[in-house]
Design an enzyme around this catalytic site. Structure first.
Site, mmCIF file in Angstrom:
data_model
loop_
_atom_site.group_PDB
_atom_site.id
_atom_site.type_symbol
_atom_site.label_atom_id
_atom_site.label_comp_id
_atom_site.label_asym_id
_atom_site.label_seq_id
_atom_site.Cartn_x
_atom_site.Cartn_y
_atom_site.Cartn_z
ATOM 1 N N ASP A 108 -4.715 3.025 -9.909
ATOM 2 C CA ASP A 108 -4.829 3.170 -11.193
ATOM 3 C C ASP A 108 -5.265 3.881 -11.187
ATOM 4 O O ASP A 108 -5.622 4.776 -12.892
ATOM 5 C CB ASP A 108 -4.738 1.746 -11.014
ATOM 6 N N ASP A 168 -5.134 -1.481 -5.537
ATOM 7 C CA ASP A 168 -4.120 -0.865 -6.128
ATOM 8 C C ASP A 168 -5.265 -0.051 -7.392
ATOM 9 O O ASP A 168 -4.089 0.547 -7.947
ATOM 10 C CB ASP A 168 -3.190 -1.859 -6.454
ATOM 11 N N ASP A 183 4.059 1.345 -8.997
ATOM 12 C CA ASP A 183 2.961 -0.040 -9.156
ATOM 13 C C ASP A 183 3.352 -1.631 -9.963
ATOM 14 O O ASP A 183 2.769 -2.605 -9.704
ATOM 15 C CB ASP A 183 2.199 0.767 -11.382
ATOM 16 N N ASP A 203 0.666 -0.952 0.012
ATOM 17 C CA ASP A 203 0.477 0.017 -0.179
ATOM 18 C C ASP A 203 0.988 1.699 0.121
ATOM 19 O O ASP A 203 0.638 1.979 -0.514
ATOM 20 C CB ASP A 203 -1.076 -0.265 0.728
ATOM 21 N N THR A 211 1.821 1.600 -3.561
ATOM 22 C CA THR A 211 0.877 2.179 -4.399
ATOM 23 C C THR A 211 1.019 3.922 -4.166
ATOM 24 O O THR A 211 0.227 4.354 -5.185
ATOM 25 C CB THR A 211 -0.330 1.483 -4.023
ATOM 26 N N ASP A 238 4.695 -3.132 -6.201
ATOM 27 C CA ASP A 238 3.980 -3.771 -5.596
ATOM 28 C C ASP A 238 3.414 -5.164 -5.281
ATOM 29 O O ASP A 238 3.008 -5.479 -3.870
ATOM 30 C CB ASP A 238 2.702 -1.911 -5.057
ATOM 31 N N GLY A 239 2.934 -4.952 -6.041
ATOM 32 C CA GLY A 239 2.532 -7.031 -6.005
ATOM 33 C C GLY A 239 3.692 -7.686 -5.739
ATOM 34 O O GLY A 239 3.357 -8.649 -5.413
#
Length: 230
Positions: free
Chosen positions: A90, A86, A65, A29, A32, A68-69
């Site tokens: 976006d 997320d 972006d 987070d 993000t 973060d995954g």
């Protein structure tokens, strides 16, 4: 298109970075939010006519972006809430970027004021694409794919910012390809949803039976008494 083709190799490439970021104490987070703030800065720079600075910030905004995954997987913190956050951020970032381009067109004397409607048109169709996917997935239908998904839109914007004379033609191409993507997704979902009611009822019945069997197995394991050894 890029999301389906390159997602696997990209995830594999950034996996070590996710493990490294885990040691910093940052959460997905946090990344993000950082991406959102940098994206807003990019929109402000573009609106002010600083396209090269805007390009740099768009690229920097894409990095959180991207990571973060990987951080979520490395830290075991993947969750539906994080995915929702997320995805929402976006959409907000995209709106700011296209709004910054619209402001640039509206305030620069070299452009016609009406040209500001072009980024807004792209934003509108992009929102339709996102809605199609969200609605389809809520119905249990796959709606991924298309010529102009988010990754392609960001890449196209970066090219336009890097080569200013190409910005307007690229935006027109984006609008056309984004509209085609919306049509592609509509047809894809419409085709998948065109299941006869009787067939759909049988599918749901089989799903319900499988779920009932899984619940029964779990319940048996939970209530079973282990045998005592003499």
């Amino acid at each position: 298109m890029f999301d389906g083709t390159f997602r696997g190799p990209v995830d594999k490439a950034v996996k070590p970075l996710g493990r490294a970021l885990r040691k910093t104490g940052l959460t997905p987070d946090h990344l993000t939010v950082i991406g959102l703030l940098v994206g807003i800065g990019a929109a402000v720079a573009i609106a002010a006519g600083n396209l090269w600075l805007g390009l740099l910030l768009v690229i920097l905004a894409a990095l959180p972006d991207l990571l973060d995954g990987a951080l979520a997987k490395a830290s075991g913190s993947s969750s539906q809430r994080g995915a929702f956050f997320d995805s929402t951020v976006d959409r907000v970032t995209d709106a700011f970027l296209l709004g910054g381009i619209a402001w640039y067109f509206a305030t620069d004397p070299d452009f016609s004021g009406q040209l500001a409607m072009l980024p807004f048109a792209i934003a509108s169709v992009s929102s339709l694409i996102s809605y199609q996917r969200a609605k389809a997935e809520s119905l249990g239908i796959d709606a991924k794919g298309g010529l102009m998904e988010r990754a392609e839109r960001i890449i196209a914007i970066c090219i336009g910012l890097a080569v200013e004379p190409l910005l307007i033609p690229i935006l027109w191409i984006m609008l056309v390809l984004t509209s085609i993507t919306a049509i592609q997704r509509f047809v894809k979902v419409w085709t998948q949803a065109a299941v006869a009611p009787v067939t759909q009822e049988r599918i749901e019945m089989r799903r319900s039976r499988r779920q009932s069997r899984r619940v029964a197995r779990v319940e048996r394991r939970r209530t079973s008494v282990p045998r005592r050894r003499d």
